[in-house]
Design an enzyme around this catalytic site. Structure first.
Site, PDB file in Angstrom:
ATOM      1  N   HIS A 227       0.842  -1.185   0.000  1.00 37.35           N
ATOM      2  CA  HIS A 227       0.000   0.000   0.000  1.00 37.35           C
ATOM      3  C   HIS A 227       0.885   1.245   0.000  1.00 37.35           C
ATOM      4  O   HIS A 227       1.893   1.306   0.696  1.00 37.35           O
ATOM      5  CB  HIS A 227      -0.889  -0.030   1.254  1.00 37.35           C
ATOM      6  CG  HIS A 227      -1.799   1.137   1.401  1.00 37.35           C
ATOM      7  ND1 HIS A 227      -2.988   1.233   0.715  1.00 37.35           N
ATOM      8  CD2 HIS A 227      -1.701   2.254   2.148  1.00 37.35           C
ATOM      9  CE1 HIS A 227      -3.587   2.365   1.058  1.00 37.35           C
ATOM     10  NE2 HIS A 227      -2.833   2.995   1.924  1.00 37.35           N
TER      11      HIS A 227
ATOM     12  N   HIS B 237      -1.583   1.670  11.655  1.00 38.88           N
ATOM     13  CA  HIS B 237      -0.525   2.659  11.744  1.00 38.88           C
ATOM     14  C   HIS B 237      -0.723   3.601  12.924  1.00 38.88           C
ATOM     15  O   HIS B 237      -1.813   3.762  13.459  1.00 38.88           O
ATOM     16  CB  HIS B 237      -0.417   3.458  10.440  1.00 38.88           C
ATOM     17  CG  HIS B 237      -1.721   4.037   9.952  1.00 38.88           C
ATOM     18  ND1 HIS B 237      -2.711   3.281   9.392  1.00 38.88           N
ATOM     19  CD2 HIS B 237      -2.175   5.308   9.932  1.00 38.88           C
ATOM     20  CE1 HIS B 237      -3.736   4.044   9.040  1.00 38.88           C
ATOM     21  NE2 HIS B 237      -3.438   5.291   9.374  1.00 38.88           N
TER      22      HIS B 237
ATOM     23  N   GLU C 203      -4.891  13.175  11.664  1.00 37.94           N
ATOM     24  CA  GLU C 203      -5.674  12.919  10.459  1.00 37.94           C
ATOM     25  C   GLU C 203      -7.123  13.337  10.675  1.00 37.94           C
ATOM     26  O   GLU C 203      -7.758  12.929  11.648  1.00 37.94           O
ATOM     27  CB  GLU C 203      -5.625  11.430  10.087  1.00 37.94           C
ATOM     28  CG  GLU C 203      -4.236  10.931   9.726  1.00 37.94           C
ATOM     29  CD  GLU C 203      -4.233   9.465   9.312  1.00 37.94           C
ATOM     30  OE1 GLU C 203      -5.335   8.868   9.225  1.00 37.94           O
ATOM     31  OE2 GLU C 203      -3.150   8.914   9.090  1.00 37.94           O
TER      32      GLU C 203
ATOM     33  N   HIS D  32      -4.633   3.376  14.735  1.00 40.63           N
ATOM     34  CA  HIS D  32      -5.888   3.179  14.024  1.00 40.63           C
ATOM     35  C   HIS D  32      -5.665   2.367  12.758  1.00 40.63           C
ATOM     36  O   HIS D  32      -4.547   2.129  12.315  1.00 40.63           O
ATOM     37  CB  HIS D  32      -6.576   4.509  13.713  1.00 40.63           C
ATOM     38  CG  HIS D  32      -5.752   5.464  12.897  1.00 40.63           C
ATOM     39  ND1 HIS D  32      -4.679   6.160  13.398  1.00 40.63           N
ATOM     40  CD2 HIS D  32      -5.878   5.866  11.612  1.00 40.63           C
ATOM     41  CE1 HIS D  32      -4.173   6.947  12.477  1.00 40.63           C
ATOM     42  NE2 HIS D  32      -4.875   6.774  11.369  1.00 40.63           N
TER      43      HIS D  32
END
EC number: 1.13.11.5
Length: 486
Positions: free
Chosen positions: A324, A367, A373, A405
């Protein structure tokens, strides 16, 4: 194409429009193109001086006025300024007085207190409420609400996140943000924004930047938005939005500079009578009145000009092999901080694209980022895209820096055993994310008065989908026993 959201926002992708102009079919205005360019425009031929900025007598009896967005001595690469040629100078107005402030707006985030506080967990908000017209008119001045921020405009350092939810247009008034730049994200409703430089028409999934000190008026297109309008605002202090460097990507990709649109001069000759100029300074509201329109500019030139961008024009880049890609690959605009290695804020977008990574857990890995965020859905169905995106369009979620999260649902389990074939992701949805080196302090309005805070954390039961598989692995148990660890 599909309809999602409370007011049936139409999902739009630029390539579907097959337009022969740079704007969507509903947009009635003409624009100049090119991020960071020197632009010029005149509504009447000959109104713009040639070869100088301030003639002894300007054409048509106009007045020359300079607006600077940077220090006079800023290096050429950072110099932001313009000259406007208008019927009356902006200094022609009455006394400035402090007025009743919108109590849900603030600009002081230096220390936690009873009115602002940290959120050491994950939080989400359901769609922010658009006020009912039956309860009275709410325009942009009173429909602006601060969620959180960091820093303070008086020291030219920091940022704030706001939402706006309005049901009426501004009448006989203009707004000017003396604190910093506003980046608007339209989520619901069509907006006709009048600026001193001309008109900007803003639709859901378009963004617009109106810089510090520039006057504007926000109107709702009633035919397209009968119930009102809603969106998000990112306010930055002491820094400007820039395009991210492309590095090995080369000359094109992500948000291309040619796709940023700037207004053309369009003087207001229709309104008469008194105007109120509402300014926001230090989070407080002030008013000055004048007997002429503030939108009386006939010509202008410079690079300190409002602009807009259609997020559906974004050119996505992701891995075509394994793993990813970090979300920064989706950065549309970035605002630098004093730390050259950590932006004050990155504005990212996630829309329809292909996922082709092989031998890979395709969803975002679990992560703990140094960046905070903030995510918000512009349109799309509920329950798609991960824990941070299960809210409806018009809501939001937030994780402070280093808050653990990731995805906690059935798709996470499915992704571990999915067949590695090319697949479309983000279909019929558009989400943006703000990544900041700052952890925000949040307002009482965001944590209580807004009435749509969902939770201060996700339920522990959600993690039941992520058991201790290592502890149940026979081979692992055997090896641990051989090592004398069991």
């Amino acid at each position: 194409m599909g309809d999602f959201g409370h007011f049936n926002t139409r999902v739009f992708h630029w390539m579907d429009a097959r337009s022969k102009k740079s704007t969507r079919p509903e947009d009635p205005y003409n624009y100049l193109t090119g991020f960071g360019n020197e632009h010029q425009s005149e509504f009447i031929p000959g109104a713009l001086p040639i070869g100088q900025n301030s003639p002894q007598i300007c054409a048509y009896g106009l007045y020359a006025e300079q607006i600077t967005g940077s220090s006079f001595a800023a290096p050429r690469s950072g110099s932001m300024r313009n000259f406007v040629y208008r019927r009356r100078p902006a200094c022609v107005h009455g006394a400035t007085t402090k007025i009743k402030t919108n109590t849900s707006v603030t600009a002081a985030f230096m220390n936690a207190s009873g009115n602002i506080q940290n959120i050491p967990a994950q939080v989400s908000w359901s769609p922010f409420i658009i006020p009912d017209k039956a309860d009275g008119a709410v325009d942009f001045v009173n429909g602006l609400h601060t969620l959180g921020g960091s820093g303070q405009p008086s020291v030219r350092e920091g940022l704030a996140y706001h939402i706006f939810a309005i049901n009426s247009s501004m009448q006989g008034k203009a707004f000017v943000n003396m604190d910093g730049d506003f980046l608007f994200v339209a989520q619901e409703g069509h907006l006709d924004i009048t600026t001193e430089f001309g008109h900007i028409y803003l639709q859901p999934s378009e963004i617009c930047v109106i810089q510090q000190g520039l006057r504007f008026k926000l109107e709702i297109n009633e035919a397209k938005s009968p119930s009102g309008a809603r969106g998000y605002i990112i306010e930055t202090w002491g820094t400007k939005w820039e395009l991210p460097e492309l590095g090995p990507l080369g000359g094109y990709g992500l948000a291309n500079s040619r796709d940023f649109l700037f207004p053309t001069a369009d003087i207001d000759t229709r309104t008469t009578g008194a105007w109120n100029i509402i300014s926001k300074q230090g989070g407080e509201y002030y008013n000055t009145s004048q007997n002429h329109t503030p939108f009386d500019v006939v010509a202008w030139h410079g690079n300190y000009i409002p602009y807009k961008y259609d997020l559906s024009k974004f050119v996505y880049h992701n891995t075509v092999s394994v793993d990813h890609t970090d979300p920064c690959i989706n950065t549309v605009l970035t605002a630098k901080s004093r730390d050259p290695h950590a932006p004050l804020c990155d504005f990212l977008v996630f829309g329809p694209r292909w996922d082709v990574a092989e031998h890979t857990f395709r969803p975002p890995y679990f992560h703990r980022n140094c960046a905070s965020e903030f995510l918000a859905r512009i349109y799309g169905p509920e329950g798609t895209g991960g824990r941070s995106e299960v809210f409806s369009p018009g809501g939001a979620s937030y994780e402070a820096g280093f808050t653990p999260h990731g995805n906690a649902d059935e798709r996470t389990v499915g992704a571990m055993h999915a067949k590695m074939k090319a697949m479309r992701v983000g279909e019929n949805q558009l989400t943006f994310m703000l990544e900041s080196c700052r952890s925000l302090l949040f307002t009482e309005w965001a944590l209580k008065d807004c009435g749509v805070l969902v939770a201060e954390d996700i339920p522990e039961s959600a993690w039941d989908l992520l058991p201790d598989r290592f502890g149940q692995n026979e081979e692992a148990i055997r090896l641990l026993k051989e090592m004398g660890r069991m």
